[in-house]
Design a protein around this motif. Structure first.
Motif, PDB file in Angstrom:
ATOM      1  N   VAL A  15     -15.875 108.627  41.377  1.00 31.28           N
ATOM      2  CA  VAL A  15     -16.974 108.380  40.280  1.00 31.28           C
ATOM      3  C   VAL A  15     -18.098 107.571  41.066  1.00 31.28           C
ATOM      4  O   VAL A  15     -17.861 106.841  42.102  1.00 31.28           O
ATOM      5  CB  VAL A  15     -16.410 107.420  39.358  1.00 31.28           C
ATOM      6  CG1 VAL A  15     -17.763 107.071  38.413  1.00 31.28           C
ATOM      7  CG2 VAL A  15     -15.454 108.091  38.513  1.00 31.28           C
ATOM      8  N   LEU A  28      -7.425 102.308  41.427  1.00 32.44           N
ATOM      9  CA  LEU A  28      -8.839 102.407  41.335  1.00 32.44           C
ATOM     10  C   LEU A  28      -9.289 101.802  42.973  1.00 32.44           C
ATOM     11  O   LEU A  28      -8.801 100.665  43.483  1.00 32.44           O
ATOM     12  CB  LEU A  28      -9.603 101.591  40.547  1.00 32.44           C
ATOM     13  CG  LEU A  28     -11.042 101.403  40.704  1.00 32.44           C
ATOM     14  CD1 LEU A  28     -11.762 102.725  40.581  1.00 32.44           C
ATOM     15  CD2 LEU A  28     -11.515 100.448  39.548  1.00 32.44           C
ATOM     16  N   GLN A  36      -8.605 106.823  41.997  1.00 33.28           N
ATOM     17  CA  GLN A  36     -10.074 107.177  41.977  1.00 33.28           C
ATOM     18  C   GLN A  36     -10.874 106.393  42.743  1.00 33.28           C
ATOM     19  O   GLN A  36     -10.513 105.277  42.665  1.00 33.28           O
ATOM     20  CB  GLN A  36     -10.277 107.095  40.425  1.00 33.28           C
ATOM     21  CG  GLN A  36     -11.785 107.402  39.935  1.00 33.28           C
ATOM     22  CD  GLN A  36     -11.955 107.097  38.649  1.00 33.28           C
ATOM     23  OE1 GLN A  36     -12.596 106.237  37.945  1.00 33.28           O
ATOM     24  NE2 GLN A  36     -11.785 108.239  37.836  1.00 33.28           N
ATOM     25  N   VAL A  46     -20.046 101.114  35.900  1.00 33.52           N
ATOM     26  CA  VAL A  46     -19.376 101.861  35.586  1.00 33.52           C
ATOM     27  C   VAL A  46     -17.844 101.411  34.975  1.00 33.52           C
ATOM     28  O   VAL A  46     -17.372 102.070  33.897  1.00 33.52           O
ATOM     29  CB  VAL A  46     -18.944 102.847  36.848  1.00 33.52           C
ATOM     30  CG1 VAL A  46     -17.952 103.866  36.706  1.00 33.52           C
ATOM     31  CG2 VAL A  46     -20.318 103.511  37.119  1.00 33.52           C
ATOM     32  N   TYR A  47     -17.197 100.328  35.587  1.00 33.95           N
ATOM     33  CA  TYR A  47     -16.087  99.727  35.198  1.00 33.95           C
ATOM     34  C   TYR A  47     -16.207  98.485  34.116  1.00 33.95           C
ATOM     35  O   TYR A  47     -15.799  98.413  33.365  1.00 33.95           O
ATOM     36  CB  TYR A  47     -15.259  99.642  36.364  1.00 33.95           C
ATOM     37  CG  TYR A  47     -15.169 100.926  36.974  1.00 33.95           C
ATOM     38  CD1 TYR A  47     -14.018 101.652  36.804  1.00 33.95           C
ATOM     39  CD2 TYR A  47     -15.874 101.506  38.121  1.00 33.95           C
ATOM     40  CE1 TYR A  47     -13.917 102.851  37.353  1.00 33.95           C
ATOM     41  CE2 TYR A  47     -15.529 102.612  38.936  1.00 33.95           C
ATOM     42  CZ  TYR A  47     -14.590 103.441  38.343  1.00 33.95           C
ATOM     43  OH  TYR A  47     -14.344 104.533  38.969  1.00 33.95           O
ATOM     44  N   ASN A  60     -12.099 101.185  30.518  1.00 35.39           N
ATOM     45  CA  ASN A  60     -11.474 100.901  31.439  1.00 35.39           C
ATOM     46  C   ASN A  60     -10.726  99.493  31.503  1.00 35.39           C
ATOM     47  O   ASN A  60     -10.042  99.261  32.431  1.00 35.39           O
ATOM     48  CB  ASN A  60     -12.593 100.586  32.577  1.00 35.39           C
ATOM     49  CG  ASN A  60     -13.079 102.046  33.252  1.00 35.39           C
ATOM     50  OD1 ASN A  60     -12.246 102.740  33.889  1.00 35.39           O
ATOM     51  ND2 ASN A  60     -14.119 102.503  33.120  1.00 35.39           N
ATOM     52  N   PHE A  73     -20.249  99.526  40.614  1.00 33.20           N
ATOM     53  CA  PHE A  73     -19.002  99.327  40.134  1.00 33.20           C
ATOM     54  C   PHE A  73     -19.003  98.462  38.709  1.00 33.20           C
ATOM     55  O   PHE A  73     -18.134  98.667  38.021  1.00 33.20           O
ATOM     56  CB  PHE A  73     -18.145  98.469  41.302  1.00 33.20           C
ATOM     57  CG  PHE A  73     -16.968  97.721  40.622  1.00 33.20           C
ATOM     58  CD1 PHE A  73     -15.933  98.354  40.254  1.00 33.20           C
ATOM     59  CD2 PHE A  73     -16.802  96.268  40.499  1.00 33.20           C
ATOM     60  CE1 PHE A  73     -14.726  97.729  40.126  1.00 33.20           C
ATOM     61  CE2 PHE A  73     -15.903  95.567  40.084  1.00 33.20           C
ATOM     62  CZ  PHE A  73     -14.670  96.207  39.726  1.00 33.20           C
ATOM     63  N   PRO A  87     -12.816 100.608  44.491  1.00 32.45           N
ATOM     64  CA  PRO A  87     -14.069 100.389  44.624  1.00 32.45           C
ATOM     65  C   PRO A  87     -14.750 100.295  45.947  1.00 32.45           C
ATOM     66  O   PRO A  87     -14.050 100.032  47.022  1.00 32.45           O
ATOM     67  CB  PRO A  87     -14.393  99.023  43.978  1.00 32.45           C
ATOM     68  CG  PRO A  87     -12.780  98.933  43.206  1.00 32.45           C
ATOM     69  CD  PRO A  87     -11.947  99.447  44.080  1.00 32.45           C
ATOM     70  N   ASN A 123     -14.488 105.035  43.676  1.00 29.93           N
ATOM     71  CA  ASN A 123     -15.929 104.456  43.327  1.00 29.93           C
ATOM     72  C   ASN A 123     -16.788 104.562  44.326  1.00 29.93           C
ATOM     73  O   ASN A 123     -16.487 103.498  45.154  1.00 29.93           O
ATOM     74  CB  ASN A 123     -15.710 103.236  42.174  1.00 29.93           C
ATOM     75  CG  ASN A 123     -17.057 102.719  42.058  1.00 29.93           C
ATOM     76  OD1 ASN A 123     -17.179 101.648  42.184  1.00 29.93           O
ATOM     77  ND2 ASN A 123     -18.122 103.616  41.504  1.00 29.93           N
ATOM     78  N   GLU A 124     -17.931 105.044  44.458  1.00 30.41           N
ATOM     79  CA  GLU A 124     -18.969 104.784  45.592  1.00 30.41           C
ATOM     80  C   GLU A 124     -20.064 104.694  44.872  1.00 30.41           C
ATOM     81  O   GLU A 124     -20.823 105.399  44.019  1.00 30.41           O
ATOM     82  CB  GLU A 124     -18.673 105.936  46.478  1.00 30.41           C
ATOM     83  CG  GLU A 124     -19.335 105.935  47.668  1.00 30.41           C
ATOM     84  CD  GLU A 124     -19.586 104.445  48.366  1.00 30.41           C
ATOM     85  OE1 GLU A 124     -20.642 103.661  48.598  1.00 30.41           O
ATOM     86  OE2 GLU A 124     -18.457 104.232  48.681  1.00 30.41           O
ATOM     87  N   SER A 142     -21.085 110.423  36.260  1.00 28.52           N
ATOM     88  CA  SER A 142     -20.968 108.920  35.864  1.00 28.52           C
ATOM     89  C   SER A 142     -22.454 108.668  35.792  1.00 28.52           C
ATOM     90  O   SER A 142     -23.450 109.363  36.498  1.00 28.52           O
ATOM     91  CB  SER A 142     -20.623 108.021  37.149  1.00 28.52           C
ATOM     92  OG  SER A 142     -20.937 106.779  36.576  1.00 28.52           O
TER      93      SER A 142
END
Length: 519
Positions: free
Chosen positions: A400, A313, A334, A407-408, A414, A404, A315, A336-337, A32
Motif C-alpha cells: 500500500v 503490517l 502487507q 492510510v492506517y 484498520n 502511514f 510500515p 506500506n511505503e 491507496s
C-alpha cells in the motif's frame, strides 16, 4: 485463477478515496488515496528474451549490461529520443549537450510531477534528506499546492498533484544516465586539466572512466524497465494530467530535476544491494532475520500452513524484502511505503523478476571517495538473490502506498485488524513520534505484537517550518508503556546501512530492538 477484488474507501476533506484493488499473486499493489496500483504479472523467461529483456551478455570490456534492448530498438522503452538537457538544473545544460554527442543520445521521459511526500497547502516546497553511511537517503519531500509560480491548480486537486509528483520522480529516474555520464565527463575534464607529465603518472585513469560509462549504461537499461509500468501508479485520465510540451516548458521551475533528486535515484540503486542481493545478506541477517525469528516465536503455536490467517503490517517497507521474507514464512503480510522511488523499484523487483540473479547492477560507481582498490567502484551485484514468485499458497502479500498515519491511523477499517506490526528503521521518520505510536497501538489487535528495530536519527530535526519531536531512547520506551504497551523483550543490534563492503568509511548503528504487546 480468477481475479479477486477487495475495495476499501476512506473519507478525507469531504472527498472519497478508493484504496483497495487487490489482485492475486505474484505481487498485488493495493490502491491507496489517489494512487492506482495493479498487479503486473511476471512474464515468462522466453517472453522476456523475445522482447530483449533477458539477462545481458558481457560486453567487450567485461561489464555485463543488466538488460539489452531489442535489436534495432536501442534505448527505446518509454523514453523520448530528445537530448536530455531540458529542466536539468545542475548548471550543466551546455556541457551536457556536448557530452551527449560524445556518448550517444541521452533519453528522458516527458514526466512532470510535484513533491508527493507530505502534502500541505501553503504554497512552497521543501526537500529534506538524511543520509546513512553517506548512502542511505530517507527522503521527505514536502509539497504544497502551487508547486511554483508557473502552475495554477485547484487547491483541492489532490489527484492532479499526485500525478505531477509521480511523473517528476519518473523523470528523475529517466535522467539518471545523463546525470551520471555528466559527472563522469567532469572527471575526464579534471584529468585533462593536469599537466601531461602528471597524466602520464595515472595511465589507467581514463580506462576506468570508460568502464564507468559502460556501467552507467547497464544501470540505465534496468531503470528503463523500472519506469515501464508507470501508468499503473496513477488514476487520473483527465487531459490536465497530461501536459503537453508547451505546458511543461511553462512550468519548468516547478518541474525541474535537482541534484538531490538524482541522489535519491542513486540511493535506490544501492538499496537493491541491501534488500535483494547476496551482498546485502550480512545487513539483513543483522536486522531482518532476528525480527522474523521473533515474529515466528510469538506465533509458534500456529502451524506454518495456518500462518496465512495472521495479518502482519510492515510500515516503511522500502523495496519490500522484509515484507517478502515475512510472507515467505507463511504470514499474510502487507508493506506500506511512502516513497515513489521505492514503490517503482519494488514493483520492478517483485513483478518483473522471474529467476535468481536475473539482473546486474553497479551500485558504487557514483562516488570514488574512500575506495581501497580502483576496481572496487565497478563491483557489481546480481539481483534478486531469491525468486520473488516463491510465496506459500494461501498467503496474501500486498503493498500500500501512502503516508502511514493517513492510510492506517485515520481509517477505522484498520483499527484492531493487525496481529503484528514490524517496524525496521522506521519510527525515527516521524515528525511527531506520539502520532506513530498511537497509530500502531490503534491498529493492533488486543494482545497484538509490535516488533521494532532501528536507530533514532530523527529525520526532521532542525528542518525549517517542520514540527519535529525528538526524544531519547529512554523517553521513547517510557512513552511506549504509557500508551498501552507492555515491553517484553528489549535489546541492541549493531548494523550498517547500505554500506560499501569495500569502502574505507562505514557507519555502524547500534540499533534498539524491542517486542511490545498491546494491552
Amino acid at each position: 485463477m480468477s481475479e479477486t477484488y477487495s475495495k476499501q474507501s476512506a473519507q478525507r476533506e469531504g472527498k472519497k478515496r478508493e484504496r483497495g484493488r487487490t489482485f492475486p499473486f505474484p505481487f498485488p499493489f493495493v490502491q491507496s488515496s489517489t494512487l492506482q496500483f495493479k498487479s503486473t504479472f511476471c512474464q515468462s523467461t522466453r517472453d522476456m528474451q523475445e522482447q530483449g529483456q533477458g539477462q545481458g551478455q558481457p560486453n567487450s570490456s567485461g561489464l555485463q549490461h543488466g538488460i539489452r534492448p531489442p535489436s534495432g530498438q536501442q534505448g527505446a522503452s518509454r523514453f523520448s529520443d530528445e537530448p536530455m538537457n531540458e529542466d536539468f538544473d545542475m548548471e550543466q545544460e551546455h556541457t551536457l549537450a556536448n557530452h551527449s554527442q560524445a556518448h550517444g543520445d541521452m533519453h528522458y521521459h516527458g514526466g512532470y510531477t510535484h513533491r508527493h511526500d507530505h502534502v500541505h497547502g501553503n504554497g512552497h516546497s521543501h526537500n529534506h534528506d538524511h543520509s546513512h553511511d553517506h548512502n542511505h537517503s530517507h527522503s521527505h519531500e514536502h509539497s504544497h499546492n502551487g508547486m511554483g509560480r508557473g502552475i495554477e491548480l485547484d487547491k483541492d486537486d489532490d489527484v492532479h498533484e499526485e500525478v505531477l509528483h509521480f511523473h517528476k520522480i519518473v523523470k528523475a529516474f529517466s535522467q539518471y544516465k545523463a546525470s551520471a555520464l555528466y559527472a563522469n565527463h567532469r572527471r575526464r575534464t579534471d584529468f585533462y586539466s593536469l599537466p601531461e607529465r602528471q597524466q602520464m603518472l595515472l595511465p589507467s585513469y581514463l580506462e576506468r572512466m570508460e568502464k564507468i560509462d559502460e556501467a552507467i549504461e547497464a544501470n540505465f537499461e534496468i531503470i528503463k524497465i523500472i519506469c515501464e509500468d508507470q501508468q499503473i501508479f496513477v488514476n487520473d485520465d483527465r487531459p490536465l494530467a497530461k501536459l503537453d510540451m508547451h505546458d511543461r516548458a511553462k512550468n519548468a521551475a516547478a518541474l525541474r530535476i535537482r541534484e538531490q533528486d538524482m541522489e535519491k535515484v542513486q540511493g535506490t540503486i544501492k538499496q537493491f544491494v541491501r534488500d535483494w542481493s547476496a551482498g546485502g545478506k550480512p545487513e539483513r541477517d543483522a536486522i531482518y532475520e532476528p525480527m522474523i525469528q521473533e515474529l515466528k516465536s510469538r506465533f509458534a503455536s500456529v502451524p506454518k500452513e495456518d500462518r496465512g490467517s495472521l495479518n502482519v503490517l510492515v510500515p516503511g517497507s522500502g523495496l519490500g524484502r522484509l515484507a517478502f521474507d515475512i510472507a515467505h514464512e507463511g504470514f499474510s503480510c502487507q508493506g506500506n511505503e511512502f516513497s515513489y522511488y521505492m514503490l517503482l523499484a519494488s514493483n520492478f523487483i517483485l513483478n518483473k523478476s522471474t529467476q535468481v540473479d536475473q539482473f546486474t547492477i553497479y551500485p558504487y560507481i557514483h562516488s570514488f571517495s574512500n575506495i581501497v582498490r580502483s576496481q572496487d567502484v565497478l563491483t557489481s551485484a546480481m539481483i534478486p538473490d531469491v525468486n520473488p514468485s516463491e510465496i506459500p499458497r494461501g498467503t496474501d502479500f500486498s503493498m500500500v502506498a501512502g503516508d502511514f498515519l493517513e492510510v492506517y491511523g485515520q481509517e477505522e477499517e484498520n483499527y484492531g485488524k493487525w496481529d503484528a506490526v514490524v517496524t525496521c528503521f522506521f519510527i525515527d521518520t516521524a515528525k511527531n513520534i506520539v502520532d506513530y505510536l498511537e497509530a500502531i497501538h490503534k491498529i493492533l489487535k488486543k494482545g497484538g505484537v509490535w516488533i521494532n528495530a532501528g536507530p533514532l536519527l530523527w529525520h526532521f530535526e532542525n528542518t525549517a517550518n517542520e514540527i519535529s519531536i525528538e526524544l531519547s531512547l529512554e523517553e521513547v520506551l517510557a512513552l511506549v508503556e504509557k500508551l498501552g504497551f507492555r515491553i517484553e523483550v528489549q535489546g541492541k543490534a549493531k548494523s550498517t546501512y547500505m554500506a560499501n563492503p569495500h569502502g574505507m568509511l562505514q557507519y555502524v548503528y547500534e540499533c534498539s530492538t524491542w517486542t511490545a504487546i498491546k494491552l
